[in-house]
Scaffold this motif. Structure first.
Motif, short mmCIF file in Angstrom:
data_model
loop_
_atom_site.label_atom_id
_atom_site.label_comp_id
_atom_site.label_asym_id
_atom_site.label_seq_id
_atom_site.Cartn_x
_atom_site.Cartn_y
_atom_site.Cartn_z
N ILE A 218 0.83 -1.20 0.00
CA ILE A 218 0.00 0.00 0.00
C ILE A 218 0.87 1.25 0.00
CG2 ILE A 218 -1.46 1.39 1.55
CD1 ILE A 218 -3.20 -0.95 1.97
N GLY A 219 1.97 1.22 0.77
CA GLY A 219 2.85 2.39 0.82
C GLY A 219 3.39 2.75 -0.54
N TYR A 220 3.74 1.74 -1.35
CA TYR A 220 4.25 2.01 -2.70
C TYR A 220 3.18 2.66 -3.56
CZ TYR A 220 5.52 1.10 -7.54
OH TYR A 220 5.76 1.23 -8.88
N LEU A 221 1.97 2.13 -3.51
CA LEU A 221 0.89 2.69 -4.33
C LEU A 221 0.61 4.14 -3.94
CD1 LEU A 221 -1.58 -0.34 -4.35
CD2 LEU A 221 -0.13 0.43 -6.24
N LEU A 222 0.62 4.44 -2.64
CA LEU A 222 0.35 5.82 -2.21
C LEU A 222 1.50 6.75 -2.60
CD1 LEU A 222 -1.34 5.33 1.27
CD2 LEU A 222 -2.40 6.10 -0.87
N ARG A 223 2.73 6.27 -2.54
CA ARG A 223 3.86 7.12 -2.97
C ARG A 223 3.77 7.41 -4.46
NH1 ARG A 223 6.73 3.72 0.49
NH2 ARG A 223 7.61 2.54 -1.24
N GLN A 224 3.38 6.40 -5.24
CA GLN A 224 3.21 6.63 -6.68
C GLN A 224 2.11 7.65 -6.93
OE1 GLN A 224 6.16 5.32 -7.84
NE2 GLN A 224 4.95 4.81 -9.65
N ALA A 225 1.03 7.54 -6.17
CA ALA A 225 -0.06 8.50 -6.32
C ALA A 225 0.39 9.90 -5.96
CB ALA A 225 -1.25 8.08 -5.45
N ALA A 226 1.18 10.02 -4.88
CA ALA A 226 1.68 11.33 -4.47
C ALA A 226 2.54 11.94 -5.57
CB ALA A 226 2.48 11.19 -3.18
N HIS A 227 3.34 11.10 -6.22
CA HIS A 227 4.18 11.58 -7.32
C HIS A 227 3.32 12.07 -8.48
CE1 HIS A 227 7.41 11.74 -10.28
NE2 HIS A 227 6.69 10.95 -11.06
N PRO A 239 -9.61 9.11 4.54
CA PRO A 239 -9.65 7.70 4.12
C PRO A 239 -10.24 7.54 2.72
CG PRO A 239 -10.31 7.88 6.41
CD PRO A 239 -10.19 9.28 5.89
N ARG A 240 -11.27 8.31 2.41
CA ARG A 240 -11.89 8.21 1.08
C ARG A 240 -10.89 8.60 -0.01
NH1 ARG A 240 -16.24 5.84 -1.56
NH2 ARG A 240 -16.61 6.96 -3.51
N ARG A 241 -10.17 9.69 0.22
CA ARG A 241 -9.22 10.15 -0.80
C ARG A 241 -8.07 9.15 -0.95
NH1 ARG A 241 -7.97 11.23 -5.37
NH2 ARG A 241 -6.43 12.84 -5.84
N GLN A 242 -7.61 8.59 0.16
CA GLN A 242 -6.56 7.58 0.06
C GLN A 242 -7.04 6.38 -0.76
OE1 GLN A 242 -4.30 6.42 3.57
NE2 GLN A 242 -4.90 8.31 4.61
N ALA A 243 -8.29 5.98 -0.52
CA ALA A 243 -8.85 4.85 -1.28
C ALA A 243 -8.93 5.17 -2.76
CB ALA A 243 -10.24 4.50 -0.74
N GLU A 244 -9.31 6.40 -3.09
CA GLU A 244 -9.37 6.80 -4.50
C GLU A 244 -7.99 6.78 -5.14
OE1 GLU A 244 -13.25 9.78 -4.38
OE2 GLU A 244 -11.24 10.60 -4.13
N LEU A 245 -6.98 7.22 -4.38
CA LEU A 245 -5.62 7.20 -4.92
C LEU A 245 -5.14 5.76 -5.12
CD1 LEU A 245 -3.95 10.02 -2.77
CD2 LEU A 245 -4.67 10.15 -5.16
N LEU A 246 -5.45 4.88 -4.17
CA LEU A 246 -5.08 3.47 -4.34
C LEU A 246 -5.73 2.88 -5.59
CD1 LEU A 246 -5.38 2.19 -0.66
CD2 LEU A 246 -3.27 2.40 -1.98
N LEU A 247 -7.02 3.18 -5.77
CA LEU A 247 -7.73 2.66 -6.93
C LEU A 247 -7.17 3.22 -8.23
CD1 LEU A 247 -9.88 0.97 -8.22
CD2 LEU A 247 -11.58 2.74 -7.66
N GLU A 248 -6.82 4.51 -8.23
CA GLU A 248 -6.23 5.11 -9.43
C GLU A 248 -4.95 4.38 -9.83
OE1 GLU A 248 -5.55 9.23 -8.91
OE2 GLU A 248 -7.67 9.79 -8.88
N GLU A 249 -4.10 4.07 -8.84
CA GLU A 249 -2.84 3.40 -9.15
C GLU A 249 -3.06 1.96 -9.61
OE1 GLU A 249 0.11 4.91 -9.39
OE2 GLU A 249 -1.11 6.68 -9.00
#
Length: 600
Positions: A218-227, A239-249
């Motif tokens: 999960i940490g990798y996916l969120l770092r990619q999203a942050a980039h 939590p909702r925004r984090q979930a959306e970022l995970l799904l985007e990645e």
């Protein structure tokens, strides 16, 4: 001028203490400290740039980069503390609380190392800077001594460390203006949660090996999203925004790798964000929570109980323990690896409908009268056994061609609960007695749970594929479901089976006599069939398979007599023409195979 950033060197006492950590934690600590030191170096350069002659827009861009680096710096520092928590000994009653964590001191050591490096570079042109260098070295030596003292006190239990969570507020709680929906290529996701040493990584890696899953943290996916979004700290988002970022990645990867069918994500420590991801993905996401008693997890870790408790405390603070209540599957992972893998196999397998099974009337199988009567009696016994026996089938020679007396043998395949094995054993003995030596009889007896868990040999996979492909069976219980075996599964199974087939064929060839003609011929046919499958060529029947061998690149046609000719020689045993031809074909195939595996 030095062109490479000097490494971060740990003080000797701390280095020796860290050497006692389990290898996994040692590697994690080394990787995280290396990244922390590199992040500090990049941060130094970014701060130098922002103080230069930049335009307003360039300053804004540089400030965003600094925010992102600071967020990464804090995240890495928290991970360092998670690992080093294992160094702490049981706290004494008079233990005092220290003002900073070990990672904070290591972060300062990293910055000081960079300051000395930069100062030594500047000293050549600035005498005032040169005068500072001895003092900087003294500061680094003092800080190293203080770190060693702190590590020793923490290990002795005389000093306590503060909670490592930093709660930095880098970045905003950016919201999307449109709902993120799953890509049509994102078919299935399995998320693994659990406390320390519960088996999350082991489980995810098994699913990767088992089903070719794409494995993510999960940490990798969120770092990619942050980039991708220019976010400073995605962990501070809702939590909702984090979930959306995970799904985007996940969407981004699935659309770039449309052949991927299954994804796993690990380190589910936030119950709220994973609940939001479940709301976005629905049944496509299966949350698996692995649990095990504390003492079991301590034994697995190889570290003291208080070290595992410290790691648990960090995860519980994030909501890791609450994931269990919302999980689709809760697995008690205190048992055997066999049990864990069987449960994960059930979860990872794609649900497919078993084709309707064809139950044959024994007279339609074309067996000799005595063999047909014995087979009918066996089939009746299997039907009469009731619920324990789920399926009985006749495989081997009768399933692939006409019966040839003296050549054909009988392989029985039975699916039965363990408690039905005695009934099957009695029926088998009756069957063998009725045949009175007319054919060799072999039995494959498997339980339904073994099939569900996919504990399959290559031979068993082939039998199941034959049955689902329409080969008649003698008995099938209503509602029986079998694992679906695809051609791809058969190719993989064949690749596992081929080395043993080659070894056996080479052994038979080494001392081949007339008595070895039958097994040598059969292994030749089997080896060619497995090799053809790897080429995507599906042939059936011995004569067709051996003729198709010419389609293997670089292999000359195998001059093998027809099956009828080989059978005649086997039964008469008065000539050795067929044996010589089979030996020659085996020699050609083994020589060709030796070249293929040499990778020359």
């Amino acid at each position: 001028m030095t062109t490479h950033v000097p490494p971060l060197v740990l003080p000797l006492g701390l280095m020796l203490a860290a050497a006692a950590l389990p290898p996994k934690d040692q590697q994690r600590l080394d990787d995280t400290l290396t990244r922390l030191h590199a992040t500090n170096s990049r941060l130094w350069l970014a701060e130098d740039r922002v103080r230069g002659g930049l335009s307003e827009s360039q300053v804004a861009d540089c400030k965003r980069e600094i925010d992102q680096l600071n967020a990464e710096r804090n995240n890495l520092a928290e991970r360092v503390d998670e690992v080093l928590a294992a160094l702490a000994g049981p706290p004494l009653l008079d233990a005092v609380l220290h003002t900073e964590t070990l990672s904070s001191a290591l972060d300062r050591l990293s910055v000081l190392t960079l300051r000395i490096w930069r100062s030594e570079e500047a000293a050549a042109s600035d005498p005032a800077v040169a005068q500072r260098i001895p003092l900087l070295h003294e500061q680094r030596a003092a800080l190293s001594d203080a770190l060693d003292s702190l590590a020793a006190d923490v290990a002795a239990g005389t000093r306590l460390l503060p909670t490592p969570a930093r709660f930095k507020l880098y970045g905003g709680n950016a919201q999307t203006h449109e709902t993120v929906t799953p890509s049509r290529h994102l078919q299935r996701v399995i998320a693994f949660g659990g406390l320390s040493e519960s088996g999350k990584s082991t489980g995810a890696d098994y699913v990767r090996q088992l089903a070719g899953a794409q494995r993510f943290k999960i940490g990798y996916l969120l770092r990619q999203a942050a980039h991708h979004h220019g976010l400073a700290d995605p962990y501070r988002l809702s939590p909702r925004r984090q979930a959306e970022l995970l799904l985007e990645e996940l969407n981004r990867f699935a659309e770039a790798h449309v052949e991927a069918r299954l994804f796993t994500i690990e380190s589910v420590h936030d119950n709220e964000s994973i609940a939001e991801l479940k709301a976005l993905l629905g049944d496509r996401l299966q949350v698996v929570y692995l649990s095990a008693p504390f003492d079991v997890r301590v034994a697995r870790s190889g570290t003291p109980p208080h070290a595992v408790a410290a790691k648990d405390a960090v995860k519980i603070q994030r909501g890791a323990d609450k994931v269990e209540a919302m999980a689709d599957h809760v697995i008690d992972n205190s048992g055997s690896v066999v049990d864990l893998r069987a449960r994960l196999r059930r979860i990872a397998e794609t649900s497919q409908l078993t084709p309707p099974l064809q139950v044959a009337a024994v007279p339609a199988l074309g067996l000799p009268t005595s063999v047909a009567e014995a087979t009918a009696t066996f089939a009746k016994a299997m039907r009469s056994a009731g619920s324990p026996v789920r399926l009985a089938a006749l495989t081997g020679s009768p399933s692939t061609g006409p019966w040839v007396a003296g050549w054909s043998d009988i392989d029985l395949f039975v699916i039965s609960d363990h408690q039905g094995s005695e009934l099957v054993s009695v029926a088998l003995k009756t069957y063998q007695a009725a045949l009175d030596g007319l054919a060799t009889v072999g039995l494959t007896l498997v339980t339904p749970d073994e099939l569900t868990a996919r504990r399959l040999t290559p031979r068993l996979a082939f039998v199941l594929h034959q049955i689902q492909d329409g080969q008649p069976v003698l008995h099938a219980a209503p509602g029986l479901e079998l694992p679906v075996i695809t051609r791809h599964d058969l190719v993989l199974a064949g690749a596992q089976d081929l080395p043993q087939v080659i070894l056996t064929m080479r052994r038979l060839r080494a001392g081949a006599t007339a008595a070895d003609l039958r097994p040598l011929y059969r292994h030749l046919v089997l080896a060619v069939r497995l090799l053809l499958r790897e080429q995507g060529i599906w042939a059936s029947g011995p004569d067709e398979i051996l003729a198709a061998a010419a389609q293997l690149p670089g292999l000359p046609p195998l001059a093998v007599p027809t099956l009828a000719s080989v059978v005649d020689e086997w039964l008469v045993r008065g000539t050795d023409g067929a044996l010589q031809a089979v030996n020659a074909a085996v020699d050609h195939l083994l020589a060709w195979y030796a070249v293929q595996v040499s990778a020359a």
